[in-house]
Design an enzyme around this catalytic site. Structure first.
Site, PDB file in Angstrom:
ATOM      1  N   HIS A 512       0.848  -1.204   0.000  1.00  0.00           N
ATOM      2  CA  HIS A 512       0.000   0.000   0.000  1.00  0.00           C
ATOM      3  C   HIS A 512       0.884   1.254   0.000  1.00  0.00           C
ATOM      4  O   HIS A 512       0.693   2.158  -0.811  1.00  0.00           O
ATOM      5  CB  HIS A 512      -0.901  -0.051   1.238  1.00  0.00           C
ATOM      6  CG  HIS A 512      -1.717   1.169   1.495  1.00  0.00           C
ATOM      7  ND1 HIS A 512      -3.075   1.227   1.248  1.00  0.00           N
ATOM      8  CD2 HIS A 512      -1.385   2.390   2.001  1.00  0.00           C
ATOM      9  CE1 HIS A 512      -3.519   2.431   1.579  1.00  0.00           C
ATOM     10  NE2 HIS A 512      -2.525   3.158   2.045  1.00  0.00           N
ATOM     11  N   GLU A 513       1.855   1.313   0.906  1.00  0.00           N
ATOM     12  CA  GLU A 513       2.703   2.515   0.995  1.00  0.00           C
ATOM     13  C   GLU A 513       3.553   2.686  -0.258  1.00  0.00           C
ATOM     14  O   GLU A 513       3.711   3.803  -0.756  1.00  0.00           O
ATOM     15  CB  GLU A 513       3.587   2.477   2.249  1.00  0.00           C
ATOM     16  CG  GLU A 513       2.837   2.363   3.584  1.00  0.00           C
ATOM     17  CD  GLU A 513       1.731   3.391   3.768  1.00  0.00           C
ATOM     18  OE1 GLU A 513       1.734   4.432   3.081  1.00  0.00           O
ATOM     19  OE2 GLU A 513       0.829   3.150   4.590  1.00  0.00           O
ATOM     20  N   HIS A 516       1.513   4.162  -2.984  1.00  0.00           N
ATOM     21  CA  HIS A 516       1.257   5.602  -2.823  1.00  0.00           C
ATOM     22  C   HIS A 516       2.239   6.437  -3.650  1.00  0.00           C
ATOM     23  O   HIS A 516       1.913   7.548  -4.074  1.00  0.00           O
ATOM     24  CB  HIS A 516       1.358   6.023  -1.360  1.00  0.00           C
ATOM     25  CG  HIS A 516       0.039   5.958  -0.635  1.00  0.00           C
ATOM     26  ND1 HIS A 516      -1.129   6.457  -1.166  1.00  0.00           N
ATOM     27  CD2 HIS A 516      -0.279   5.459   0.587  1.00  0.00           C
ATOM     28  CE1 HIS A 516      -2.109   6.267  -0.297  1.00  0.00           C
ATOM     29  NE2 HIS A 516      -1.630   5.664   0.764  1.00  0.00           N
ATOM     30  N   GLU A 573      -6.005   6.504  -1.637  1.00  0.00           N
ATOM     31  CA  GLU A 573      -5.989   5.354  -0.734  1.00  0.00           C
ATOM     32  C   GLU A 573      -6.495   4.088  -1.424  1.00  0.00           C
ATOM     33  O   GLU A 573      -5.955   2.999  -1.218  1.00  0.00           O
ATOM     34  CB  GLU A 573      -6.816   5.647   0.523  1.00  0.00           C
ATOM     35  CG  GLU A 573      -6.280   6.787   1.367  1.00  0.00           C
ATOM     36  CD  GLU A 573      -4.860   6.537   1.867  1.00  0.00           C
ATOM     37  OE1 GLU A 573      -4.468   5.366   2.026  1.00  0.00           O
ATOM     38  OE2 GLU A 573      -4.134   7.523   2.055  1.00  0.00           O
ATOM     39  N   ASP A 577      -4.572   0.653  -1.912  1.00  0.00           N
ATOM     40  CA  ASP A 577      -5.096  -0.640  -1.440  1.00  0.00           C
ATOM     41  C   ASP A 577      -5.077  -1.678  -2.559  1.00  0.00           C
ATOM     42  O   ASP A 577      -4.670  -2.823  -2.359  1.00  0.00           O
ATOM     43  CB  ASP A 577      -6.547  -0.480  -0.944  1.00  0.00           C
ATOM     44  CG  ASP A 577      -6.610   0.082   0.475  1.00  0.00           C
ATOM     45  OD1 ASP A 577      -5.574   0.124   1.154  1.00  0.00           O
ATOM     46  OD2 ASP A 577      -7.731   0.465   0.894  1.00  0.00           O
TER      47      ASP A 577
HETATM   48 ZN   LIG Z   1      -2.542   5.176   2.493  1.00  0.00          ZN
END
Ligand SMILES: [Zn+2]
Length: 675
Positions: A512-513, A516, A573, A577
């Site tokens: 996830h990070e 980003h 987000e 995900d």
């Molecule tokens: Zn996030």
């Protein structure tokens, strides 16, 4: 203003239920008891993965949301409490232990706070009441901002988006006490009712300060008028996600020309900012609106507004009646929480907020073994390799852009657990028995620290979260991923559990990070953290079409009643995900193939299936309707249910793992796929 950090979870400042780390370790048992096997995973995967947990974990009365993040944060909080109680009384304390121990015990001494009463605010009120004319307002604002009282506007520092090596000054909208400008401007019945309750709350706080009911009611209206004017000039939350939209570097003289009736040079000198020629004025229109309001509002109304901000921001350092009144509105009305948190939880949160690295240092020494760091690093490397492979194989991106994306990926730095260099709190004085003073001095210390960065190189070793935090983030101007020690534990990472479960938990968080760095915001920043376009126009177009698919998908989800998830607000987000779980799945498959063994079923589930269960179960949650509404309107993360289901619906890997068929709810007809 910092570009909002793209993190994995809501920052949970409060948690409930007491349990020890030992009791709550993820075991095979807890994985199974958290499920509801009567539900078809192809119909509602979230319910299948979390049904048991949801049923067995009602929201504790002092919480408004209860989740796996909250459970872990509660465990960390118990450990912090132990550290602080010890630091409060241990002999031969070092300087940090003295500070955290005395801050905590002073915060806990409610009898002393009660005895001092609201009179402790008098010196501060004297400053406000001493304002003679509007020309002196910049000096007063510098004094208040210098103690963390964020009235009228915000001023701080941040990386220069277009020269990210450098920190510059940043002036931004601010000065509101409701969660967003929309709360002042919308006309639906819920917003109208909430404003009525807010007015009552502000009046009640003035009454507690000793003002007569009529006067207090009039003062509340004055506060509402000033804040509404500021709200009208404020930018929209969704629009502010666009980095170009919040970047207006200009000479100080140009900032001055937006607010002719407020001397910014007097303000900058008084607040102690280093000399600067230019700065980022994040919302130029806001400063025009501020100027108009400063011209038209009366001196008395401005003073009333400032008194409100002071008492509002320091309610926790005041007698219980103030704490209760503050909770009645912000806890009960706004979030649907039934009970005020016990004092110790609020005091632990206050120490974490004001002395986070002094407290975190002890937390890390006691609870974060070097093996945990090594394990995480290994997993980060596996996830980075998976994202590298994913980018190489993307069908919609040209080789030219792929090359740039891989350069950016290779430049991402990992920070795991805690800072390499701890913050030095020497200049911050913590005095036993002075709760309000400790809070204001801690604010002043932090403001000074932020302003001192202006004109200096960006320090990428610094952390934006404290070590015990159950969260993680990617920083686009630093191009790094950050995992505080607090999250590197079950249910995210359990060294006793199988790889599949851990890849579905911590693996997907790491994914996830990393993703980003390539979501709709991150993709606009390059390897050096500069806001600089590295895409071909065709690839940029394909990327936008693909991310629009997420906007459409998540827009359809209902958070509560008639409130939908906001597809545009949550786009970053949701992209993270979806990309995160996909590359976690790739990394698991590779790791199983490399091991060369036929993977075994555990509890009757294949590794594939357990990865998805691990993912689903980090999102189990219960929340009040009020909180569901608040978060859907203001938070960039989707509700847990849709973080689980919204992703798996897009994954053929999921459908294969569970044997789902076309037409079933967890098989989306037009599946979205970016990374
Ligand atoms: Zn996030």
């Amino acid at each position: 203003m910092r570009l909002s950090l793209a993190s994995i979870a809501l920052l949970l400042t409060c948690v409930g239920m007491s349990m020890t780390a030992q009791e709550s370790k993820t075991t095979s048992d807890s994985v199974v008891t958290s499920m509801d096997k009567s539900v078809d995973p192809c119909v509602d995967f979230y319910q299948f993965a979390c049904g048991g947990w949801i049923k067995n974990n009602p929201i504790p009365p002092d919480q408004s949301i209860w989740s796996r993040f909250g459970e872990l944060a509660e465990r960390n909080r118990e450990e912090l409490r132990g550290i602080l109680e010890n630091a409060a009384k241990a002999p031969n304390r070092d300087a940090n232990e003295q500070k955290i121990g005395d801050y905590y015990s002073t915060c806990m001494d409610e009898a002393a706070i009660e005895k001092k009463g609201a009179g402790v605010l008098k010196p501060e009120f004297d400053h406000i009441n001493g304002l003679r004319d509007k020309a002196a307002l910049p000096v007063l604002m510098a004094y208040l901002h210098g103690q963390g009282i964020n009235a009228l506007f915000d001023f701080g520092s941040g990386a220069d988006f277009k020269n990210a090596k450098q920190v510059i000054g940043q002036a931004d909208q601010g000065g509101l006490s409701l969660p967003d400008r929309d709360y002042y401007l919308k006309d639906d019945p819920k917003s109208v009712e909430l404003r009525k309750q807010y007015l009552q709350h502000v009046a009640n706080m003035f009454k507690l300060l000793g003002d007569a009911p009529d006067k207090a009611a009039a003062e509340a209206i004055a506060v509402m008028n000033v804040e509404t004017a500021l709200a009208k000039g404020s930018g929209d939350r969704v629009e502010r996600r666009d980095p170009e939209r919040v970047y207006h570097k200009m000479p100080v003289t140009e900032w001055q020309s937006l607010t002719p009736s407020f001397s910014v040079t007097r303000y900058l000198t008084s607040v102690g900012a280093p000399a600067m020629d230019s700065l980022n004025v994040v919302e130029p229109n806001f400063f025009k609106a501020l100027d108009a309001e400063l011209k038209s509002a009366s001196m008395d109304d401005l003073k009333t507004y400032l008194r409100w901000h002071l008492v509002h921001s320091q309610a926790e350092s005041l007698p219980k009646a103030f704490q209760d009144e503050n909770f009645n509105f912000y806890g009960k009305t706004l979030r649907g929480t039934k009970e005020l948190q016990p004092r110790w939880k609020r005091c632990v949160a206050a120490v974490d907020g004001d002395l986070g690295e002094a407290l975190g240092r002890v937390f890390v020494e006691k609870y974060f073994p070097p093996e945990a760091k090594a394990r995480t690093l290994k997993m980060v490397n596996q996830l980075e390799a998976a994202l590298h492979h994913d980018i190489t194989e993307l069908p919609w991106m040209s080789e030219v852009t792929k090359k740039q994306a891989l350069i950016k990926l290779a430049a991402i730095q990992n920070k795991i657990g805690y800072p390499a260099k701890w913050r030095d709190y020497t200049a911050l004085k913590i005095e036993p028995g002075d709760a309000l003073g400790n809070s204001l001095r801690a604010n002043a210390f932090e403001v000074h620290r932020q302003l001192a960065k202006i004109g200096k190189p960006l320090d990428k070793q610094e952390w934006q979260m404290t070590p015990p935090t159950v969260n993680a983030y990617y920083d686009p101007t630093e191009n790094n991923i950050n995992f505080p020690a607090g999250i590197l534990q079950p249910p995210f990472y359990d060294f006793k559990a199988d790889d599949a479960l851990n890849f579905g938990g911590m693996g997907a968080v790491i994914g996830h990070e990393l993703t980003h760095g390539f979501d709709d915001q991150g993709a606009l920043f390059d390897a050096q953290g500069n806001l600089h376009d590295w895409w071909t126009p065709e690839d940029q177009k394909a990327f936008k079409e693909r991310t629009q698919c997420f906007v459409n998908e998540y827009d359809q989800f209902v958070a509560v009643d008639d409130v939908h998830v906001r597809g545009k607000l949550t786009l970053g987000e949701n992209t993270a995900d979806n990309g995160g779980l996909r590359i976690a799945h790739m990394a698991l498959m590779k790791s199983l193939a490399d091991a060369g063994k036929q993977p075994e079923k555990i509890d009757g589930f294949t590794p594939d299936q357990r990865l998805f269960i691990g993912w689903g179960q980090i999102w189990c949650e219960n929340q009040t309707d009020q909180t569901a509404r608040l978060l859907a309107l203001n938070n960039e993360h989707s509700p847990g249910k849709y973080r689980a289901n919204g992703v798996v619906q897009n994954m053929p890997e999921f459908q294969k793992a569970w044997g789902c068929k076309a037409g079933q709810p967890m098989v989306r007809e037009n599946a979205c796929h970016v990374w």
